[in-house]
Design an enzyme around this catalytic site. Structure first.
Site, PDB file in Angstrom:
ATOM      1  CE1 TYR A  53       3.079   2.641  -9.755  1.00  0.00           C
ATOM      2  CE2 TYR A  53       4.332   0.815  -8.505  1.00  0.00           C
ATOM      3  CZ  TYR A  53       3.995   1.969  -8.538  1.00  0.00           C
ATOM      4  OH  TYR A  53       4.157   2.652  -7.327  1.00  0.00           O
ATOM      5  CG  HIS A  83      10.814   6.810  -2.225  1.00  0.00           C
ATOM      6  ND1 HIS A  83      10.579   8.018  -2.880  1.00  0.00           N
ATOM      7  CD2 HIS A  83       9.702   6.141  -2.035  1.00  0.00           C
ATOM      8  CE1 HIS A  83       9.224   7.776  -3.564  1.00  0.00           C
ATOM      9  NE2 HIS A  83       8.680   6.689  -2.974  1.00  0.00           N
ATOM     10  CG  ASN A 195       7.579  -1.777  -3.454  1.00  0.00           C
ATOM     11  OD1 ASN A 195       6.823  -2.365  -4.228  1.00  0.00           O
ATOM     12  ND2 ASN A 195       7.332  -0.837  -2.808  1.00  0.00           N
ATOM     13  CE1 TYR A 278      -3.984 -20.900  40.333  1.00  0.00           C
ATOM     14  CE2 TYR A 278      -4.518 -19.062  39.069  1.00  0.00           C
ATOM     15  CZ  TYR A 278      -4.752 -20.102  39.847  1.00  0.00           C
ATOM     16  OH  TYR A 278      -5.961 -20.512  39.949  1.00  0.00           O
ATOM     17  NE  ARG A 281      -0.805 -24.565  41.588  1.00  0.00           N
ATOM     18  CZ  ARG A 281      -2.268 -24.341  41.768  1.00  0.00           C
ATOM     19  NH1 ARG A 281      -3.010 -24.952  41.142  1.00  0.00           N
ATOM     20  NH2 ARG A 281      -2.473 -23.385  42.713  1.00  0.00           N
ATOM     21  CG  PHE A 327       4.126  -3.767  -1.632  1.00  0.00           C
ATOM     22  CD1 PHE A 327       3.273  -3.076  -0.915  1.00  0.00           C
ATOM     23  CD2 PHE A 327       3.799  -3.652  -3.077  1.00  0.00           C
ATOM     24  CE1 PHE A 327       1.979  -2.697  -1.327  1.00  0.00           C
ATOM     25  CE2 PHE A 327       2.900  -2.850  -3.602  1.00  0.00           C
ATOM     26  CZ  PHE A 327       1.781  -2.459  -2.622  1.00  0.00           C
ATOM     27  CD  GLU A 413       1.815   3.575  -1.664  1.00  0.00           C
ATOM     28  OE1 GLU A 413       2.152   4.078  -0.426  1.00  0.00           O
ATOM     29  OE2 GLU A 413       2.355   3.888  -2.530  1.00  0.00           O
TER      30      GLU A 413
END
Length: 513
Positions: A53, A83, A195, A278, A281, A327, A413
């Site tokens: 791949y 990309h 990646n 609070y 404290r 990834f 994906e």
């Protein structure tokens, strides 16, 4: 002295030294051997015609498309340019440098199949201060930070724009000035470069670093408010916090005791009241929970900065190449969503403490809105508005990005982490929190000044640590008698927190956890 990377033991502190301190980077000889061994294995598989791949196939939904040997170089080049789909303003330089360092470190582990010369070229760019312009939007966080890391790879091959010595210019031009030759990507290299989770981790590690300092600032702010409101320190007794056993709570209580030691304002017992609200404290319980969350993130990030997160992963000793999912950004997405919630809570309680100091019904006798000229002057009235606005804004950013997922690549994906959004929104939350804590400290300093002005106390009654903080503040910002342009004053406090100068002054007096 250079930071030496080998893919195994990079620290958060070293990342900060490189991305902010411009420290140089080198690759260890052992890492070089591992990288060369993995690359030789990839070349062998190419010669054998193996189907792997991203090496001899397309990407994502195109994983079933076989690529001829003579097209593998074009495959990697096209991967990078196609990309680079990021949008928006470019990331700050510190984030880009961190991402470059983390990518080089991951590749140095020797499980990515990239050539050593390619990693070295990126290291050379980093050391020369050549920083690719990376748009901040466009990553789904699986398969890693594809778009942002592609912009780093784009600069590596001499395309796109970079920031170099304060100027934006073509990558090829900057590389030529430094005598660095752009890379022509070989088989597997584009995928090895883009990646991974390095962009989200680069942003997150910077937020984490500042959050670690902000934990101490938050304790300091609470201590100064306790001085202003005559807090009861008995609530910080170690016996109380040891009974519950949470580390962060114990540390925060210890910090408060340290900061308030010697105070004649905040004391173990007060004649006028039995217990505080609070927001005073429960400071150890509130701040401590954030401390524990930040420590969890520190541990997760420390692992991730030394992780191999590309795909497929090469195991030359086992004669194996595995298509996995390292990834996927989910470990960082969850961590950074947790981080932003933890930081947000520091601001949330800080705003409530500031409100108590300006509210004449709650402020233990202080003038309303911390002005002696009520009506004609508004004093700190609207400073609290600003703090409240940023606290509310943080609640929007605090929505966990990791609970969302949108399928991509033709549903190949089909679950993504949105971890980069987690990191980016964490940075927004941090910036707001720093400003809110700055407003509390400014408010406390005004309240402390007014106590002396109206004859109720003296600056000399402060604990040594809070007195050091107060005196440093007064070198930057004067007490406010008549109304002024408040923005200009509040910016000074934001800067004192961001540059760590206020904390450094205090830590010359005492040691904080």
């Amino acid at each position: 002295m250079a930071v030496v990377i080998n893919g195994k033991d990079l620290t958060v502190e070293e990342v900060i030294r490189v991305c902010r301190g411009m420290e140089e980077v080198s690759i260890s000889p052992d890492a070089e051997k591992r990288v060369n061994k993995a690359r030789a294995y990839i070349d062998k598989k190419l010669d054998e015609g193996a189907i792997i791949y991203g090496l001899t196939t397309g990407f994502g939904k195109f994983a079933n498309v076989f690529i001829d040997r003579d097209e593998t170089t074009a495959l990697q080049h096209n991967l990078i340019i196609s990309h680079t789909c990021g949008m928006g303003e470019p990331y700050e330089q510190k984030y880009v440098r961190a991402a470059m360092l983390l990518r080089c470190n991951a590749l140095s582990r020797g499980n990515s199949g990239i050539r050593f010369s390619t990693i070295q070229t990126m290291v050379d760019m980093l050391n020369a201060g050549i920083h690719p312009q990376i748009p901040c939007k466009g990553s789904l966080g699986a398969s890693g930070d594809l778009a942002p890391l592609s912009f780093i790879a784009l600069g590596l091959i001499g395309l796109g724009n970079v920031e170099y010595k304060g100027q934006i210019m073509p990558a090829a031009e900057a590389m030529e000035k430094e005598g660095i030759r752009p890379v022509e990507l070989a088989a597997k290299e584009g995928l090895a470069l883009n990646n991974g989770t390095q962009m989200m981790t680069a942003v997150g590690v910077n937020v984490l670093w500042d959050a670690m300092h902000l934990m101490k600032v938050a304790d300091l702010a609470a201590a100064m408010t306790a001085e202003a409101l005559h807090g009861i320190t008995k609530a910080y007794d170690p016996k109380v916090h040891e009974l519950r056993g949470h580390k962060g709570q114990i540390e925060s209580a210890e910090n408060l005791r340290t900061l308030l030691k010697g105070s004649k304002n905040a004391m173990r017992v007060q004649n006028t009241k039995v217990q505080d609200p609070y927001t005073l404290r429960c400071v150890p319980q509130i701040h401590g929970a954030s401390r524990d969350a930040i420590e969890y993130v520190y541990d997760a990030v420390s692992r991730e900065i030394n992780a191999v997160t590309d795909n497929p992963i090469v195991f030359p000793d086992d004669d194996d190449v595995i298509s996995g999912g390292n990834f996927h950004g989910q470990p960082m997405a969850l961590a950074f969503d947790f981080l932003k919630i933890a930081v947000s809570e520091l601001a949330d309680v800080s705003e409530r403490r500031a409100e108590r100091m300006i509210n004449p019904s709650l402020s233990e006798g202080l003038p309303g809105f911390l002005t002696l000229h009520a009506g004609v002057c508004s004093g700190f009235m609207i400073a609290q508005y600003a703090a409240a606005s940023m606290v509310s804004e943080n609640k929007i950013y605090d929505h966990p990005a990791c609970v969302d997922s949108i399928p991509s690549s033709g549903n190949q994906e089909d679950h993504v982490s949105m971890g980069t959004t987690s990191a980016r929104t964490a940075a927004m939350v941090l910036d707001n929190a720093e400003k809110v804590l700055g407003i509390e400290i400014a408010t406390a300093a005004q309240a402390i000044w007014l106590r002396e002005k109206i004859g109720e106390s003296k600056i000399s009654n402060l604990a040594p640590a809070t007195k050091a903080a107060y005196e440093y503040i007064r070198t930057k910002s004067d007490p406010i008698d008549q109304d002024v342009i408040m923005h200009d004053e509040l910016v000074k406090f934001d800067e004192m927190i961001k540059d760590n100068s206020l904390l450094e002054v205090v830590e010359k007096e005492v040691t904080l956890k």
